[in-house]
Design a protein around this motif. Structure first.
Motif, PDB file in Angstrom:
ATOM      1  N   HIS A 194      -4.250  47.623  67.771  1.00 55.57           N
ATOM      2  CA  HIS A 194      -3.366  48.109  68.831  1.00 55.57           C
ATOM      3  C   HIS A 194      -4.129  48.805  69.961  1.00 55.57           C
ATOM      4  N   LEU A 195      -5.445  48.884  69.860  1.00 56.78           N
ATOM      5  CA  LEU A 195      -6.230  49.537  70.906  1.00 56.78           C
ATOM      6  C   LEU A 195      -6.152  48.738  72.210  1.00 56.78           C
ATOM      7  N   PRO A 196      -6.303  49.404  73.353  1.00 57.18           N
ATOM      8  CA  PRO A 196      -6.114  48.723  74.641  1.00 57.18           C
ATOM      9  C   PRO A 196      -7.269  47.823  75.027  1.00 57.18           C
ATOM     10  N   ALA A 197      -6.915  46.757  75.743  1.00 55.35           N
ATOM     11  CA  ALA A 197      -7.912  45.945  76.438  1.00 55.35           C
ATOM     12  C   ALA A 197      -8.103  46.560  77.821  1.00 55.35           C
ATOM     13  N   GLY A 198      -8.980  45.961  78.626  1.00 60.78           N
ATOM     14  CA  GLY A 198      -9.217  46.484  79.967  1.00 60.78           C
ATOM     15  C   GLY A 198      -7.943  46.483  80.799  1.00 60.78           C
ATOM     16  N   GLY A 199      -7.693  47.588  81.488  1.00 57.65           N
ATOM     17  CA  GLY A 199      -6.511  47.680  82.337  1.00 57.65           C
ATOM     18  C   GLY A 199      -5.241  48.055  81.595  1.00 57.65           C
ATOM     19  N   GLU A 200      -5.381  48.567  80.363  1.00 60.89           N
ATOM     20  CA  GLU A 200      -4.202  48.913  79.555  1.00 60.89           C
ATOM     21  C   GLU A 200      -4.257  50.368  79.107  1.00 60.89           C
ATOM     22  N   MET A 201      -3.069  50.923  78.863  1.00 57.89           N
ATOM     23  CA  MET A 201      -2.965  52.223  78.208  1.00 57.89           C
ATOM     24  C   MET A 201      -2.019  52.070  77.029  1.00 57.89           C
ATOM     25  N   VAL A 202      -2.375  52.694  75.912  1.00 55.51           N
ATOM     26  CA  VAL A 202      -1.576  52.621  74.695  1.00 55.51           C
ATOM     27  C   VAL A 202      -1.205  54.037  74.277  1.00 55.51           C
ATOM     28  N   LEU A 203       0.072  54.268  74.056  1.00 55.87           N
ATOM     29  CA  LEU A 203       0.563  55.556  73.602  1.00 55.87           C
ATOM     30  C   LEU A 203       0.891  55.445  72.122  1.00 55.87           C
ATOM     31  N   PHE A 204       0.202  56.213  71.302  1.00 54.04           N
ATOM     32  CA  PHE A 204       0.446  56.195  69.860  1.00 54.04           C
ATOM     33  C   PHE A 204       1.475  57.277  69.509  1.00 54.04           C
ATOM     34  N   ASP A 205       2.661  56.825  69.109  1.00 58.28           N
ATOM     35  CA  ASP A 205       3.703  57.727  68.613  1.00 58.28           C
ATOM     36  C   ASP A 205       3.420  57.934  67.130  1.00 58.28           C
ATOM     37  N   ARG A 206       2.620  58.910  66.839  1.00 52.33           N
ATOM     38  CA  ARG A 206       1.910  59.108  65.565  1.00 52.33           C
ATOM     39  C   ARG A 206       0.781  58.091  65.496  1.00 52.33           C
ATOM     40  N   SER A 207      -0.243  58.430  64.767  1.00 49.60           N
ATOM     41  CA  SER A 207      -1.468  57.647  64.836  1.00 49.60           C
ATOM     42  C   SER A 207      -2.185  57.680  63.491  1.00 49.60           C
ATOM     43  N   TRP A 208      -3.512  57.447  63.563  1.00 54.13           N
ATOM     44  CA  TRP A 208      -4.313  57.528  62.339  1.00 54.13           C
ATOM     45  C   TRP A 208      -4.301  58.935  61.749  1.00 54.13           C
ATOM     46  N   TYR A 209      -3.798  59.915  62.494  1.00 50.05           N
ATOM     47  CA  TYR A 209      -3.703  61.275  61.957  1.00 50.05           C
ATOM     48  C   TYR A 209      -2.555  61.444  60.964  1.00 50.05           C
ATOM     49  N   ASN A 210      -1.846  60.365  60.668  1.00 51.80           N
ATOM     50  CA  ASN A 210      -0.866  60.408  59.581  1.00 51.80           C
ATOM     51  C   ASN A 210      -1.526  60.856  58.277  1.00 51.80           C
ATOM     52  N   ARG A 211      -2.764  60.426  58.091  1.00 52.94           N
ATOM     53  CA  ARG A 211      -3.455  60.783  56.838  1.00 52.94           C
ATOM     54  C   ARG A 211      -3.692  62.286  56.747  1.00 52.94           C
ATOM     55  N   ALA A 212      -3.926  62.911  57.887  1.00 48.84           N
ATOM     56  CA  ALA A 212      -4.175  64.359  57.886  1.00 48.84           C
ATOM     57  C   ALA A 212      -2.882  65.165  57.853  1.00 48.84           C
ATOM     58  N   GLY A 213      -1.743  64.484  58.055  1.00 50.61           N
ATOM     59  CA  GLY A 213      -0.473  65.191  58.099  1.00 50.61           C
ATOM     60  C   GLY A 213       0.461  64.787  56.980  1.00 50.61           C
ATOM     61  N   VAL A 214       1.341  63.827  57.292  1.00 48.97           N
ATOM     62  CA  VAL A 214       2.391  63.470  56.337  1.00 48.97           C
ATOM     63  C   VAL A 214       1.822  62.951  55.019  1.00 48.97           C
ATOM     64  N   GLU A 215       0.737  62.163  55.079  1.00 45.47           N
ATOM     65  CA  GLU A 215       0.189  61.613  53.832  1.00 45.47           C
ATOM     66  C   GLU A 215      -0.352  62.726  52.944  1.00 45.47           C
ATOM     67  N   ARG A 216      -0.945  63.731  53.537  1.00 48.83           N
ATOM     68  CA  ARG A 216      -1.471  64.855  52.760  1.00 48.83           C
ATOM     69  C   ARG A 216      -0.345  65.682  52.162  1.00 48.83           C
ATOM     70  N   VAL A 217       0.669  65.988  52.969  1.00 48.08           N
ATOM     71  CA  VAL A 217       1.775  66.828  52.498  1.00 48.08           C
ATOM     72  C   VAL A 217       2.581  66.121  51.419  1.00 48.08           C
ATOM     73  N   MET A 218       2.817  64.823  51.603  1.00 50.24           N
ATOM     74  CA  MET A 218       3.656  64.070  50.669  1.00 50.24           C
ATOM     75  C   MET A 218       2.857  63.441  49.528  1.00 50.24           C
ATOM     76  N   ASN A 219       1.565  63.751  49.462  1.00 51.49           N
ATOM     77  CA  ASN A 219       0.709  63.227  48.392  1.00 51.49           C
ATOM     78  C   ASN A 219       0.646  61.701  48.389  1.00 51.49           C
ATOM     79  N   PHE A 220       0.620  61.114  49.598  1.00 50.34           N
ATOM     80  CA  PHE A 220       0.496  59.666  49.713  1.00 50.34           C
ATOM     81  C   PHE A 220      -0.971  59.228  49.728  1.00 50.34           C
ATOM     82  N   CYS A 221      -1.889  60.184  49.710  1.00 50.78           N
ATOM     83  CA  CYS A 221      -3.306  59.846  49.646  1.00 50.78           C
ATOM     84  C   CYS A 221      -3.974  60.785  48.644  1.00 50.78           C
ATOM     85  N   THR A 222      -5.103  60.368  48.145  1.00 54.70           N
ATOM     86  CA  THR A 222      -5.839  61.188  47.184  1.00 54.70           C
ATOM     87  C   THR A 222      -6.694  62.214  47.921  1.00 54.70           C
TER      88      THR A 222
END
Length: 322
Positions: free
Chosen positions: A149-177
């Motif tokens: 989902h990363l942008p090509a040249g001339g694009e902007m991408v807005l991540f409504d939540r991102s790879w930081y899910n692992r540091a947030g919801v996944e950690r709190v809900m024990n979805f990751c080790t």
């Protein structure tokens, strides 16, 4: 006759649908119709904000609140004009921009994303809001499903939540080790540095709200049938685990705040101020300038004397209920 019927009749009588008014030349008519289209477009946008249910429910808006709303709409439209200039610059230069929006549930991420994208070209400004990973994605390199989902040249991408899910919801809900959690923090600085070295600009926002404010927003969603879809079992569980979310947020900001891609905290208790402040700050992070455009001239329509417009069967028209 209801109000819509009266308005429709008034419009027809004023010439909005039937053509130029008596004594009105073609150019003046054209200018008037363009103005009406512009007003209608703004009305359509404002309807997203000004909810008629306020009047129906008997709620009153103070003079101070009305004044603040006027300032808000004026500044929002001005900033959106700057966003259009920024997008033109991004397209013309081939710049690549990633904007990450993180925060608690109901913190206002979706609201500011909606205002940023409202007047931009959706082909060049995309929103990435990924669902929970499927079974195959769980076995991939953690960042793999985000890379596509990363942008090509001339694009902007807005991540409504991102790879930081692992540091947030996944950690709190024990979805990751614990091991996966630690590996994330070892990898994410290098991952983002690599993206920046490749020419992708990363801007990261955390939307901060208070305990009381989240409770009010959740309660509002419960009571409003038009907003209930926004509440999920995960949202309700996150409300219960407020303190855990606070802890993992603090760890995340500390361990992933790097010079190449720093975190920026948006005070989100006041939604409108948060939107304006975030957009204003985003504009300050991109070294854009106004791009010159060639003037556009609408070509004359080609007329053929043998062209005959075929009538449309009556049963194909949408009923004019309004």
């Amino acid at each position: 006759m209801n109000e819509l019927d009266r308005a429709g009749r008034a419009g027809r009588e004023s010439g909005i649908e039937s053509g130029p008014e008596a004594g009105e030349d073609a150019e003046r008519y054209r200018r008037r119709r363009l103005d009406e289209e512009l007003i209608d477009a703004y009305d359509e946008e404002l309807e997203m904000e000004v909810d008629d249910r306020l009047q129906e429910s008997g709620l009153e808006i103070s003079d101070e609140a009305r004044a603040l709303r006027r300032v808000y709409f004026r500044e929002l439209i001005r900033l959106q004009g700057e966003l259009v200039k920024m997008q033109d610059w991004i397209v013309s230069t081939g710049h690549r921009l990633v904007v990450i929006f993180e925060g608690r549930d109901a913190a206002g991420k979706g609201g500011v994303i909606k205002r940023i994208t409202q007047r931009l070209n959706p082909r060049m400004c995309r929103v990435a809001a990924l669902p929970a990973p499927n079974n195959r994605e769980r076995t991939q390199w953690y960042f793999q499903r985000y890379v596509q989902h990363l942008p090509a040249g001339g694009e902007m991408v807005l991540f409504d939540r991102s790879w930081y899910n692992r540091a947030g919801v996944e950690r709190v809900m024990n979805f990751c080790t614990d091991e996966e959690y630690e590996e994330f923090f070892r990898s994410v600085p290098e991952f983002e540095k690599m993206l920046v070295r490749s020419g992708i600009q990363i801007v990261k926002y955390w939307f901060s709200i208070t305990d009381d404010e989240q409770e009010v927003r959740f309660q509002s969603r419960i009571e409003d049938p038009l907003k209930q879809w926004k509440l999920s079992p995960m949202d309700l569980e996150s409300r219960r685990r407020w303190e855990q979310y606070t802890h993992v947020k603090e760890v995340m900001l500390q361990r992933s705040h790097i010079p190449e891609a720093p975190w920026w905290v948006v005070q989100g208790v006041d939604k409108k101020r948060a939107r304006l402040n975030c957009i204003h700050h985003l504009l300050s992070q991109v070294p854009y300038h106004e791009v010159e455009h060639a003037s556009v001239t609408l070509p004359s329509r080609v007329h053929h004397p043998d062209y005959i417009r075929q009538p449309v069967p009556e049963n194909m028209f949408v009923p004019e209920v309004y």
